[in-house]
Enzyme design. Structure first.
Site, PDB file in Angstrom:
ATOM      1  NE  ARG A 291     -15.668  13.111 -18.964  1.00 18.80           N
ATOM      2  CZ  ARG A 291     -16.557  14.043 -18.600  1.00 18.80           C
ATOM      3  NH1 ARG A 291     -16.850  15.037 -19.411  1.00 18.80           N
ATOM      4  NH2 ARG A 291     -17.141  13.985 -17.409  1.00 18.80           N
TER       5      ARG A 291
ATOM      6  CG  ASP B  67      -1.780   1.101   1.454  1.00 22.24           C
ATOM      7  OD1 ASP B  67      -1.721   2.050   0.651  1.00 22.24           O
ATOM      8  OD2 ASP B  67      -2.561   1.061   2.420  1.00 22.24           O
TER       9      ASP B  67
ATOM     10  CE1 TYR C 169      -9.020   9.984  -9.986  1.00 22.64           C
ATOM     11  CE2 TYR C 169     -10.114  11.456 -11.548  1.00 22.64           C
ATOM     12  CZ  TYR C 169      -9.066  10.602 -11.229  1.00 22.64           C
ATOM     13  OH  TYR C 169      -8.066  10.367 -12.142  1.00 22.64           O
TER      14      TYR C 169
ATOM     15  CE  LYS D  73      -4.589  11.470 -10.116  1.00 20.08           C
ATOM     16  NZ  LYS D  73      -3.578  10.375  -9.964  1.00 20.08           N
TER      17      LYS D  73
ATOM     18  CB  THR E 286      -6.569  13.260 -14.188  1.00 16.40           C
ATOM     19  OG1 THR E 286      -7.770  13.468 -14.938  1.00 16.40           O
ATOM     20  CG2 THR E 286      -6.817  13.770 -12.771  1.00 16.40           C
ATOM     21  CG  ASP E 287      -8.590  15.649 -18.675  1.00 17.70           C
ATOM     22  OD1 ASP E 287      -8.984  14.905 -17.760  1.00 17.70           O
ATOM     23  OD2 ASP E 287      -9.025  15.567 -19.845  1.00 17.70           O
ATOM     24  CD  GLU E 288     -12.103  13.443 -14.198  1.00 17.17           C
ATOM     25  OE1 GLU E 288     -12.641  13.668 -13.096  1.00 17.17           O
ATOM     26  OE2 GLU E 288     -12.378  12.460 -14.892  1.00 17.17           O
TER      27      GLU E 288
HETATM   28  P1  NAD Z   1      -7.006   1.840 -12.223  1.00 20.17           P
HETATM   29  O1  NAD Z   1      -8.094   2.097 -11.232  1.00 20.17           O
HETATM   30  O2  NAD Z   1      -7.258   0.932 -13.376  1.00 20.17           O
HETATM   31  O3  NAD Z   1      -5.720   1.260 -11.464  1.00 20.17           O
HETATM   32  C1  NAD Z   1      -5.284   1.762 -10.227  1.00 20.17           C
HETATM   33  C2  NAD Z   1      -4.254   0.790  -9.668  1.00 20.17           C
HETATM   34  O4  NAD Z   1      -3.756   1.347  -8.440  1.00 20.17           O
HETATM   35  C3  NAD Z   1      -4.828  -0.586  -9.333  1.00 20.17           C
HETATM   36  O5  NAD Z   1      -3.955  -1.602  -9.784  1.00 20.17           O
HETATM   37  C4  NAD Z   1      -4.899  -0.590  -7.799  1.00 20.17           C
HETATM   38  O6  NAD Z   1      -4.758  -1.877  -7.234  1.00 20.17           O
HETATM   39  C5  NAD Z   1      -3.730   0.309  -7.450  1.00 20.17           C
HETATM   40  N1  NAD Z   1      -3.892   0.934  -6.129  1.00 20.17           N
HETATM   41  C6  NAD Z   1      -4.989   1.578  -5.650  1.00 20.17           C
HETATM   42  N2  NAD Z   1      -4.764   1.979  -4.376  1.00 20.17           N
HETATM   43  C7  NAD Z   1      -3.490   1.612  -4.061  1.00 20.17           C
HETATM   44  C8  NAD Z   1      -2.677   1.769  -2.908  1.00 20.17           C
HETATM   45  N3  NAD Z   1      -3.148   2.391  -1.799  1.00 20.17           N
HETATM   46  N4  NAD Z   1      -1.414   1.279  -2.945  1.00 20.17           N
HETATM   47  C9  NAD Z   1      -0.937   0.645  -4.038  1.00 20.17           C
HETATM   48  N5  NAD Z   1      -1.672   0.462  -5.161  1.00 20.17           N
HETATM   49  C10 NAD Z   1      -2.934   0.945  -5.181  1.00 20.17           C
HETATM   50  O7  NAD Z   1      -6.538   3.293 -12.704  1.00 20.17           O
HETATM   51  P2  NAD Z   1      -6.079   3.783 -14.162  1.00 20.17           P
HETATM   52  O8  NAD Z   1      -7.262   4.128 -14.939  1.00 20.17           O
HETATM   53  O9  NAD Z   1      -5.064   2.847 -14.676  1.00 20.17           O
HETATM   54  O10 NAD Z   1      -5.370   5.165 -13.747  1.00 20.17           O
HETATM   55  C11 NAD Z   1      -4.011   5.154 -13.341  1.00 20.17           C
HETATM   56  C12 NAD Z   1      -3.611   6.582 -13.013  1.00 20.17           C
HETATM   57  O11 NAD Z   1      -3.804   7.434 -14.140  1.00 20.17           O
HETATM   58  C13 NAD Z   1      -4.431   7.198 -11.879  1.00 20.17           C
HETATM   59  O12 NAD Z   1      -3.566   7.955 -11.070  1.00 20.17           O
HETATM   60  C14 NAD Z   1      -5.419   8.104 -12.595  1.00 20.17           C
HETATM   61  O13 NAD Z   1      -5.764   9.205 -11.784  1.00 20.17           O
HETATM   62  C15 NAD Z   1      -4.612   8.541 -13.798  1.00 20.17           C
HETATM   63  N6  NAD Z   1      -5.370   8.876 -15.013  1.00 20.17           N
HETATM   64  C16 NAD Z   1      -6.295   8.002 -15.509  1.00 20.17           C
HETATM   65  C17 NAD Z   1      -6.947   8.310 -16.705  1.00 20.17           C
HETATM   66  C18 NAD Z   1      -7.974   7.357 -17.305  1.00 20.17           C
HETATM   67  O14 NAD Z   1      -8.614   7.708 -18.282  1.00 20.17           O
HETATM   68  N7  NAD Z   1      -8.145   6.154 -16.774  1.00 20.17           N
HETATM   69  C19 NAD Z   1      -6.652   9.487 -17.386  1.00 20.17           C
HETATM   70  C20 NAD Z   1      -5.708  10.364 -16.837  1.00 20.17           C
HETATM   71  C21 NAD Z   1      -5.066  10.031 -15.654  1.00 20.17           C
HETATM   72  O1  DAU Z   2     -10.239  12.726 -17.930  1.00 17.09           O
HETATM   73  C1  DAU Z   2      -9.441  11.787 -17.280  1.00 17.09           C
HETATM   74  C2  DAU Z   2     -10.292  10.942 -16.365  1.00 17.09           C
HETATM   75  O2  DAU Z   2     -11.084  10.102 -17.200  1.00 17.09           O
HETATM   76  C3  DAU Z   2      -9.463  10.113 -15.394  1.00 17.09           C
HETATM   77  O3  DAU Z   2      -8.775  10.987 -14.521  1.00 17.09           O
HETATM   78  C4  DAU Z   2     -10.353   9.156 -14.593  1.00 17.09           C
HETATM   79  O4  DAU Z   2      -9.552   8.312 -13.787  1.00 17.09           O
HETATM   80  C5  DAU Z   2     -11.138   8.305 -15.566  1.00 17.09           C
HETATM   81  O5  DAU Z   2     -12.025   7.465 -14.854  1.00 17.09           O
HETATM   82  C6  DAU Z   2     -11.929   9.187 -16.548  1.00 17.09           C
HETATM   83  O6  DAU Z   2     -12.981   9.905 -15.851  1.00 17.09           O
HETATM   84  P1  DAU Z   2     -14.463  10.064 -16.478  1.00 17.09           P
HETATM   85  O7  DAU Z   2     -15.391  10.307 -15.387  1.00 17.09           O
HETATM   86  O8  DAU Z   2     -14.443  11.016 -17.615  1.00 17.09           O
HETATM   87  O9  DAU Z   2     -14.632   8.556 -17.099  1.00 17.09           O
HETATM   88  P2  DAU Z   2     -15.868   7.532 -17.105  1.00 17.09           P
HETATM   89  O10 DAU Z   2     -15.486   6.415 -18.008  1.00 17.09           O
HETATM   90  O11 DAU Z   2     -16.325   7.215 -15.741  1.00 17.09           O
HETATM   91  O12 DAU Z   2     -17.012   8.368 -17.808  1.00 17.09           O
HETATM   92  C7  DAU Z   2     -16.838   8.929 -19.116  1.00 17.09           C
HETATM   93  C8  DAU Z   2     -18.089   9.726 -19.441  1.00 17.09           C
HETATM   94  O13 DAU Z   2     -19.175   8.805 -19.609  1.00 17.09           O
HETATM   95  C9  DAU Z   2     -18.510  10.687 -18.344  1.00 17.09           C
HETATM   96  O14 DAU Z   2     -19.058  11.854 -18.930  1.00 17.09           O
HETATM   97  C10 DAU Z   2     -19.610   9.926 -17.599  1.00 17.09           C
HETATM   98  C11 DAU Z   2     -20.243   9.088 -18.698  1.00 17.09           C
HETATM   99  N1  DAU Z   2     -20.782   7.769 -18.277  1.00 17.09           N
HETATM  100  C12 DAU Z   2     -19.970   6.941 -17.554  1.00 17.09           C
HETATM  101  C13 DAU Z   2     -20.416   5.705 -17.138  1.00 17.09           C
HETATM  102  C14 DAU Z   2     -19.537   4.792 -16.323  1.00 17.09           C
HETATM  103  C15 DAU Z   2     -22.055   7.381 -18.642  1.00 17.09           C
HETATM  104  O15 DAU Z   2     -22.785   8.123 -19.325  1.00 17.09           O
HETATM  105  N2  DAU Z   2     -22.497   6.143 -18.237  1.00 17.09           N
HETATM  106  C16 DAU Z   2     -21.741   5.301 -17.482  1.00 17.09           C
HETATM  107  O16 DAU Z   2     -22.237   4.194 -17.113  1.00 17.09           O
END
Ligand code: NAD
Ligand code: DAU
Length: 339
Positions: free
Chosen positions: A217, A59, A153, A157, A125-127
């Site tokens: 998005r 962790d 979230y 971040k 993240t862009d968020e």
């Molecule tokens: P994910 O949820 O798929 O994976 C997260 C990983 O972190 C998992 O393997 C989980 O087991 C591990 N984890 C969680 N808590 C932990 C802890 N306390 N100690 C050690 N490991 C831990 O996430 P993702 O979508 O791969 O995103 C990865 C990173 O990229 C995140 O920081 C997220 O904010 C960032 N990000 C994601 C997106 C996206 O679209 N998914 C876009 C931009 C940035």
């Molecule tokens: O922009 C980067 C971010 O993108 C990352 O930082 C986050 O970790 C990642 O989860 C993602 O966030 P979003 O909230 O944009 O992703 P999500 O896939 O949850 O949702 C994408 C869009 O779709 C959002 O406008 C919500 C909508 N949505 C999502 C789900 C799960 C739906 O309409 N229905 C759904 O069931």
């Protein structure tokens, strides 16, 4: 070089590990992951065949464990992907987002200060910039856009980003931050929009679209995110933030309809459900800094990356069926039941 990849059993971290093992076979990769619901060792099964790869379960917020590990391993680079990453879960249970995303990041930063590293890279993240209006297509997030978060979230971040920059200014820690738009591709957990559409449409189940489906998005194929982070950790400047995005803005409805059409499934599966609380309207990245300073360019467009992604999910049914047939059923009922 010895690179610690935290969160490497998750979606982007695992893709990054495969990218690094292929592009930089001289480097050693240590994956540090707590294996939460989002972490999956099956995703890393091929990496375990590579002698340059090792896995440690732990962790990032456990200070004693992290300090012992950093003392023993002497990492050159730390890339911090580990996070709670799903906005909807942060709305129902914010606390764990503070623990992992904020306390976990500062714990890693303290260990880097104590034992020394060449670079700590924070995957942000862009968020953190909040959202843009739907009727101002001329506006984009730049690295100068003020942080203005909406969800628990994104607030966690953004807090982590501020700590990373503070450790650079106050202690001179060599850090970089990347802020990427929405990723899609292999191994994404099916709570996120695109894998959720794919598995539900494949099973002729309804597709829940939040609100009107007009939210926008900016989608990036995961491999392009990995190539950007690879460039930043090797050539980026200490203390700098880099936005990552490929100008692939789509409304959620456009995304859903594209996937349904690739799968040859009817649009009648679309079901409008109650909107996400505080739902960000539009994200759009201006990537000019990473393009001009580091020479990064995405290789995939939405039109090329999406068919590849759908193909991957169709060819790897076992991977996602194992997930959706487990605890995920309770998650889906809790999030979507009666919505
Ligand atoms: P994910 O949820 O798929 O994976 C997260 C990983 O972190 C998992 O393997 C989980 O087991 C591990 N984890 C969680 N808590 C932990 C802890 N306390 N100690 C050690 N490991 C831990 O996430 P993702 O979508 O791969 O995103 C990865 C990173 O990229 C995140 O920081 C997220 O904010 C960032 N990000 C994601 C997106 C996206 O679209 N998914 C876009 C931009 C940035
Ligand atoms: O922009 C980067 C971010 O993108 C990352 O930082 C986050 O970790 C990642 O989860 C993602 O966030 P979003 O909230 O944009 O992703 P999500 O896939 O949850 O949702 C994408 C869009 O779709 C959002 O406008 C919500 C909508 N949505 C999502 C789900 C799960 C739906 O309409 N229905 C759904 O069931």
């Amino acid at each position: 070089m010895k690179i610690c990849v935290t969160g490497g059993a998750g979606f982007i971290g695992a893709n990054f590990i495969y990218y690094e093992l292929e592009k930089h076979c001289e480097d050693e990769i240590v994956c540090l992951d707590n294996l939460t619901y989002a972490g999956n060792l099956e995703t890393l099964s091929e990496a375990f065949n590579n002698e340059k790869f090792s896995f440690i379960k732990g962790d990032i917020a456990d200070r004693t464990f992290i300090f012992d590990l950093f003392e023993k391993e002497q990492f050159d680079i730390v890339v911090n992907f580990a996070a709670e990453s799903h906005v909807d879960r942060s709305i129902t249970d914010p606390e764990v987002f503070v623990r992992t995303n904020v306390v976990g990041t500062t714990t890693l930063l303290d260990a880097c200060r104590a034992y020394g590293i060449n670079r700590f890279h924070q995957v942000s993240t862009d968020e953190v910039y909040g959202d843009l209006p739907l009727d101002r297509k001329d506006l984009f997030f730049t690295e100068q856009t003020p942080l203005h978060t909406s969800s628990p979230y994104s607030s966690a971040k953004a807090s982590a980003d501020l700590f990373v920059l503070a450790y650079h200014r106050t202690y001179g820690l060599p850090v970089t931050i990347s802020r990427c738009s929405n990723n899609y591709g292999p191994y994404q957990f099916p709570e996120k929009l695109i894998p959720l559409i794919i598995y539900r449409a494949t099973n002729d189940l309804s597709i829940p679209v939040y609100g009107t489906g007009e939210n926008v998005r900016d989608w990036l194929y995961v491999e392009d995110h990995c190539s950007a982070i690879d460039l930043i950790i090797r050539n980026g400047k200490d203390g700098e933030v880099y936005n990552i995005g490929g100008h692939n803005e789509k409304t959620n409805l456009e995304v859903v309809k594209t996937v349904l059409s690739i799968l040859d499934k009817p649009e009648s599966l679309i079901t409008y459900v109650t909107d996400r609380k505080g739902h960000d309207l539009r994200y759009a990245i201006d990537p000019v800094k990473i393009e001009t300073e580091l020479g990064w360019k995405p290789e995939y467009s939405f039109e090329t990356g999406m068919p590849l992604t759908v193909k991957w999910y169709l060819e790897n049914r076992c991977w996602w069926e194992n997930i959706i047939n487990g605890e995920y059923k309770n998650y889906y009922e809790k999030m979507y039941g009666g919505r």
